[in-house]
Design an enzyme around this catalytic site. Structure first.
Site, PDB file in Angstrom:
ATOM      1  N   ASP A  48      51.271  37.976  35.011  1.00 20.21           N
ATOM      2  CA  ASP A  48      50.044  38.325  34.271  1.00 20.21           C
ATOM      3  C   ASP A  48      50.522  38.742  32.818  1.00 20.21           C
ATOM      4  O   ASP A  48      51.778  39.031  32.500  1.00 20.21           O
ATOM      5  CB  ASP A  48      49.759  39.800  34.868  1.00 20.21           C
ATOM      6  N   HIS A  54      42.464  36.963  32.927  1.00 28.82           N
ATOM      7  CA  HIS A  54      42.847  38.143  32.845  1.00 28.82           C
ATOM      8  C   HIS A  54      42.093  39.065  31.998  1.00 28.82           C
ATOM      9  O   HIS A  54      42.845  40.039  31.449  1.00 28.82           O
ATOM     10  CB  HIS A  54      44.275  38.025  32.758  1.00 28.82           C
ATOM     11  N   HIS A 103      54.991  40.280  35.538  1.00 30.63           N
ATOM     12  CA  HIS A 103      54.396  40.180  34.140  1.00 30.63           C
ATOM     13  C   HIS A 103      55.443  39.527  33.012  1.00 30.63           C
ATOM     14  O   HIS A 103      56.762  39.801  33.128  1.00 30.63           O
ATOM     15  CB  HIS A 103      54.104  41.682  33.706  1.00 30.63           C
TER      16      HIS A 103
END
Length: 254
Positions: free
Chosen positions: A77, A128, A222
């Site tokens: 992410d 996202h 991440h």
């Protein structure tokens, strides 16, 4: 988050949005460490992408793959980030892993070449939002702007219309689910969260992944949003451990 027992790739029943869980059968791929890249979406003569029409069940967040095989889905992410994304890509290349990258529109606009590299390496490109807001507090128009701008830019940058979406923080709302469905995107959550975004230390990230992963897990990581050196170091340690334990890796089909 715990898991229930239905399939995401073909639909299936789902519980309510808040706190809902969904175990799903893995995509029809051979149990190897690769997953083929998606092809661009169809385009109508006007140039507008044709979005897949989702069922109500397909519009709900997916929390796990099916647990029939030792398959794990890695998700990344908040990128792309020129400091950490190239290292993550090189690491995945070493192990033949294909992952799903949930990209922020603002970062895509700033680093288009890096986005193309992610796509060219066969990873799945997913939405996202544009600015990573809490979607629960936005109007439908603002939610649509966040998602549509990002999908449009990803399409222009990679030739692929994203078909997966992840709400920042996993904070979906009925509005965001509706907008994502309108844009032909399914919603992917996760079942293993090492909270790497909080930088708890590399050993803590490794421990949380290895203690909680199981067949069918979707693991949250991440590569953007700050210093992700702990995440990168943790990936270098837990990926070979998972491989040695007999796990394979997949990315849900675009």
């Amino acid at each position: 988050m715990t898991a229930g027992c239905r399939s995401p790739w073909g639909g299936g029943e789902r519980s309510a949005v808040a706190g809902a869980t969904d175990a799903v059968s893995p995509p029809a791929v051979s149990p190897s460490a690769t997953s083929s890249a998606a092809t661009p979406s169809a385009v109508v003569p006007s140039g507008e992408p044709v979005h897949r029409v989702l069922t109500e069940a397909e519009s709900k967040p997916v929390y796990e793959l099916g647990s029939g095989r030792r398959v794990v889905a890695l998700t990344i992410d908040d990128g792309p980030d020129p400091r950490h994304t190239p290292t993550v890509l090189a690491l995945f290349e070493t192990y033949g892993i294909r992952a799903t990258f949930f990209l922020i529109g603002e970062n895509v606009a700033e680093h288009p070449a890096l986005v193309r590299e992610i796509a060219d390496r066969g990873h799945h490109i997913a939405n996202h939002t544009w600015t990573h807001p809490d979607l629960r507090h936005l109007s439908e128009d603002k939610v649509r702007d966040e998602l549509e701008r990002t999908s449009d830019l990803l399409q222009r940058t990679t030739g692929r219309q994203p078909t997966w979406f992840r709400a920042p923080g996993g904070d979906w709302s009925e509005t965001s689910l509706k907008v994502a469905a309108d844009l032909g995107m399914r919603n992917m959550a996760w079942s293993v969260d090492p909270r790497d975004w909080a930088r708890p230390g590399t050993p803590a990230i490794i421990d949380r992944v290895l203690k909680n992963v199981r067949p069918g897990s979707i693991v949250l990581n991440h590569d953007g949003g700050g210093d992700r050196s702990q995440t990168v170091a943790a990936l270098k340690a837990y990926l070979p451990a998972l491989v040695d334990s007999g796990y394979f890796f997949t990315a849900p089909p675009n």
